[in-house]
Design an enzyme around this catalytic site. Structure first.
Site, PDB file in Angstrom:
ATOM      1  N   ASP A  85      44.274  62.169  22.003  1.00 57.69           N
ATOM      2  CA  ASP A  85      43.572  60.995  21.494  1.00 57.69           C
ATOM      3  C   ASP A  85      44.597  59.937  21.074  1.00 57.69           C
ATOM      4  OD1 ASP A  85      40.568  60.810  19.721  1.00 57.69           O
ATOM      5  OD2 ASP A  85      42.079  59.216  19.767  1.00 57.69           O
ATOM      6  N   LYS A 138      45.657  42.773  32.238  1.00 54.27           N
ATOM      7  CA  LYS A 138      44.710  41.708  31.972  1.00 54.27           C
ATOM      8  C   LYS A 138      43.303  42.284  31.826  1.00 54.27           C
ATOM      9  CE  LYS A 138      42.294  39.851  35.256  1.00 54.27           C
ATOM     10  NZ  LYS A 138      41.406  40.821  35.930  1.00 54.27           N
ATOM     11  N   LYS A 172      51.953  38.653  44.000  1.00 54.65           N
ATOM     12  CA  LYS A 172      51.572  38.460  45.407  1.00 54.65           C
ATOM     13  C   LYS A 172      52.551  37.514  46.068  1.00 54.65           C
ATOM     14  CE  LYS A 172      46.608  39.221  45.015  1.00 54.65           C
ATOM     15  NZ  LYS A 172      46.055  39.995  46.112  1.00 54.65           N
ATOM     16  N   GLU A 206      34.855  36.860  47.423  1.00 59.02           N
ATOM     17  CA  GLU A 206      34.880  38.306  47.655  1.00 59.02           C
ATOM     18  C   GLU A 206      33.519  38.706  48.215  1.00 59.02           C
ATOM     19  OE1 GLU A 206      38.009  40.104  44.490  1.00 59.02           O
ATOM     20  OE2 GLU A 206      36.099  39.499  43.631  1.00 59.02           O
ATOM     21  N   HIS A 230      44.199  34.729  37.354  1.00 64.38           N
ATOM     22  CA  HIS A 230      44.661  34.639  38.741  1.00 64.38           C
ATOM     23  C   HIS A 230      44.630  33.199  39.279  1.00 64.38           C
ATOM     24  CE1 HIS A 230      44.427  38.863  38.447  1.00 64.38           C
ATOM     25  NE2 HIS A 230      43.267  39.088  39.014  1.00 64.38           N
ATOM     26  N   LYS A 316      31.644  36.816  43.483  1.00 63.72           N
ATOM     27  CA  LYS A 316      31.393  38.123  44.095  1.00 63.72           C
ATOM     28  C   LYS A 316      30.180  37.984  45.014  1.00 63.72           C
ATOM     29  CE  LYS A 316      34.116  40.681  41.263  1.00 63.72           C
ATOM     30  NZ  LYS A 316      35.366  41.261  41.757  1.00 63.72           N
TER      31      LYS A 316
HETATM   32  C1  BG6 Z   1      41.090  41.875  39.565  1.00 67.69           C
HETATM   33  C2  BG6 Z   1      39.669  41.609  39.162  1.00 67.69           C
HETATM   34  O1  BG6 Z   1      41.969  41.452  38.558  1.00 67.69           O
HETATM   35  O2  BG6 Z   1      41.375  41.180  40.761  1.00 67.69           O
HETATM   36  C3  BG6 Z   1      38.695  42.002  40.283  1.00 67.69           C
HETATM   37  O3  BG6 Z   1      39.363  42.341  37.990  1.00 67.69           O
HETATM   38  C4  BG6 Z   1      39.110  41.328  41.571  1.00 67.69           C
HETATM   39  O4  BG6 Z   1      37.364  41.684  39.953  1.00 67.69           O
HETATM   40  C5  BG6 Z   1      40.579  41.578  41.861  1.00 67.69           C
HETATM   41  O5  BG6 Z   1      38.311  41.866  42.622  1.00 67.69           O
HETATM   42  C6  BG6 Z   1      41.046  40.822  43.085  1.00 67.69           C
HETATM   43  O6  BG6 Z   1      42.347  41.193  43.385  1.00 67.69           O
HETATM   44  P1  BG6 Z   1      42.905  41.100  44.866  1.00 67.69           P
HETATM   45  O7  BG6 Z   1      44.337  41.492  44.748  1.00 67.69           O
HETATM   46  O8  BG6 Z   1      42.091  42.066  45.684  1.00 67.69           O
HETATM   47  O9  BG6 Z   1      42.684  39.680  45.307  1.00 67.69           O
END
Ligand code: BG6
Length: 468
Positions: A85, A138, A172, A206, A230, A316
């Site tokens: 824990d 994050k 990236k 996405e 991001h 999404k």
């Molecule tokens: C994450 C988010 O930080 O980044 C997700 O929590 C998202 O919701 C993801 O899908 C996207 O990352 P990548 O690298 O696939 O573009």
């Protein structure tokens, strides 16, 4: 402050989802490249033993990228496990033992944010924080006040120089390539400013929903999940001035300046959406007002960008998965009538492949008279199998003590300051059908010339160079 390479990696949340999807694959890749030469200690409260963690690592790799026998053996050989824990000092005494005299471990908190404070305090009390780095997942906080509080807690146990706030977009290559495009070439500087650019839009689409993360997502929403971190990183790379040198703080200074020049978002400049069916997801409230789509407009009040709107859109369950930037040029002072002009642009795709494309008006070869089309000159690069994944890159950088790929405290706070007015969900939430580009209401914010939906009808490529 540790100046050397970390001599152990501790990851809290070893039995969790992030470890399963991202961390084990990154660790195996590091082992394969010969970059993992330290003990790796997983910590979790699962009632497991080391063999169970090893089995989990294997399962993770089978599902995410495949097992590389030699690298896997190496990873398994380095792996240790502490079960317990996070409230219990005994867990940290056991960790201290497993650290076996390591002087500068890196502690990676791949755990829900509510546990950050407990773990940090226990690390300090058990003397595991001394000489150590901490890597924090994050979202960093939930809003400005909680981010400040989290900083206070972390800085009680670690120096700012030893705090590594993860935003994997910084790992990236295609995101870093934005800086290379701008600052390694001479020509972009000539047009990448308010004199030539009319608007810039960044789209992160996405084609999937919340993938079993309903509980997390419903507390988070698109703005906290990907915009504040991001997409603001993408924005900063696009809008920053050239750094005075390549030191991590010089680069981060320039990024902070971009955010400082942006006012808090006004409600009228945000449209939030939610895909139909979201409320039926596990862990999502039946009357949820959390957004799964957001479109925002911001202005950067700098010498370079004043008056140029920047649009950010993320969602999404959109028609495809793709992240792309489109900068549209102002209309030329040409004698050709406006009605005949098409588009002149720069298109920078970040994923699934990295693309730099210049769209220009040319005469349509299939038509007569002054009929114009946008033709693109494209340089594109598909990811190679042996390319470093963002998680591998950021973990390696944190262990090496390179802060360039991490967000600094002031940056994170500025990012929260900007989105703060729209975090509480006071703006309406509009439903949209899955597999569409978000709610119709997003048209209200539409950039001049309209939203650019990546991967739609592409301009004609006039020349293309594709590196394999
Ligand atoms: C994450 C988010 O930080 O980044 C997700 O929590 C998202 O919701 C993801 O899908 C996207 O990352 P990548 O690298 O696939 O573009």
């Amino acid at each position: 402050m540790p100046s050397s390479h970390s001599d152990a990696l501790v990851f809290f949340g070893a039995t969790g989802d992030l470890a399963y999807k991202k961390i084990f694959p990154a660790l195996q890749a590091m082992a394969k490249r010969g970059h993992l030469n330290v003990p790796v200690i997983g910590v979790a409260k699962a009632g497991w033993n080391l063999d169970q963690l090893r089995a989990r690592a294997k399962d993770s790799l089978e599902k995410h990228g495949g097992v590389d026998p030699a690298a896997f053996e190496k990873l398994i050989g380095s792996l240790r496990y502490v079960d317990g824990d996070y409230q219990d000092p005994g867990t940290f005494t056991a960790l201290r033992r497993e650290l076996n005299g390591a002087r500068s471990p890196a502690h990676y908190l791949a755990i829900p944010p509510v546990l950050f404070e407990t773990v940090t305090e226990q690390l300090a009390e058990s003397n595991c924080a001394k000489g150590a780095r901490v890597i924090v997942e994050k979202p960093f906080g939930h809003d400005l006040a909680s981010a400040r509080e989290l900083n206070r807690v972390l800085l009680g146990a670690f120096d700012e120089a030893d705090v590594f706030r993860i935003d994997h977009y910084l790992g990236k290559r295609a995101v870093n390539n934005l800086m290379a495009f701008r600052f390694a070439n001479t020509f972009p500087e000539a047009f990448w400013n308010r004199d030539y650019i009319e608007s810039v839009q960044i789209t992160m689409a996405e084609d999937f929903g919340v993938q079993g993360r309903g509980g997390f997502y419903d507390q988070t929403g698109t703005i906290r999940d990907v915009v504040q971190n991001h997409l603001f990183q993408v924005l900063s790379n696009l809008a920053m001035e050239p750094p005075v040198d390549l030191e991590s703080d010089s680069v981060r200074d320039e990024k902070v300046k971009v955010l400082k020049a942006i006012s808090p978002i006004e409600e009228k400049n945000v449209v939030r959406g939610q895909f139909r069916g979201y409320r039926d997801e596990n862990g999502v409230a039946k009357d949820s007002e959390t957004e799964t789509f957001a479109a925002l407009k911001v202005e950067i009040n700098s010498w370079r960008w004043k008056g140029v709107p920047f649009y950010i859109r993320a969602g999404k369950s959109l028609p495809r998965t793709c992240t792309e930037v489109l900068g549209r040029f102002r209309k030329p002072p040409t004698l050709i009538p406006d009605s005949l002009l098409v588009e002149n642009h720069v298109r920078l795709r970040l994923s699934p492949e990295a693309t730099v494309a210049m769209g220009m008006m040319t005469l349509d070869p299939g038509a007569e008279g002054l009929s114009l089309q946008t033709a693109e000159m494209v340089a594109s690069h598909s990811p190679r199998a042996d390319e470093m994944d963002a998680y591998e890159r950021v973990l390696g950088a944190a262990m090496a003590g390179d802060r360039t790929l991490f967000a600094r405290e002031d940056y994170v706070e500025q990012a929260w300051r900007i989105v703060e007015p729209v975090l509480e969900g006071h703006t309406p939430i509009y439903q949209y059908a899955p597999n569409t580009w978000g709610p119709d209401e997003a048209e209200r914010l539409s950039p001049p010339g309209g939203w650019h939906n990546p991967g739609g009808k592409e301009a004609v490529a006039v020349a293309s160079e594709t590196a394999s």
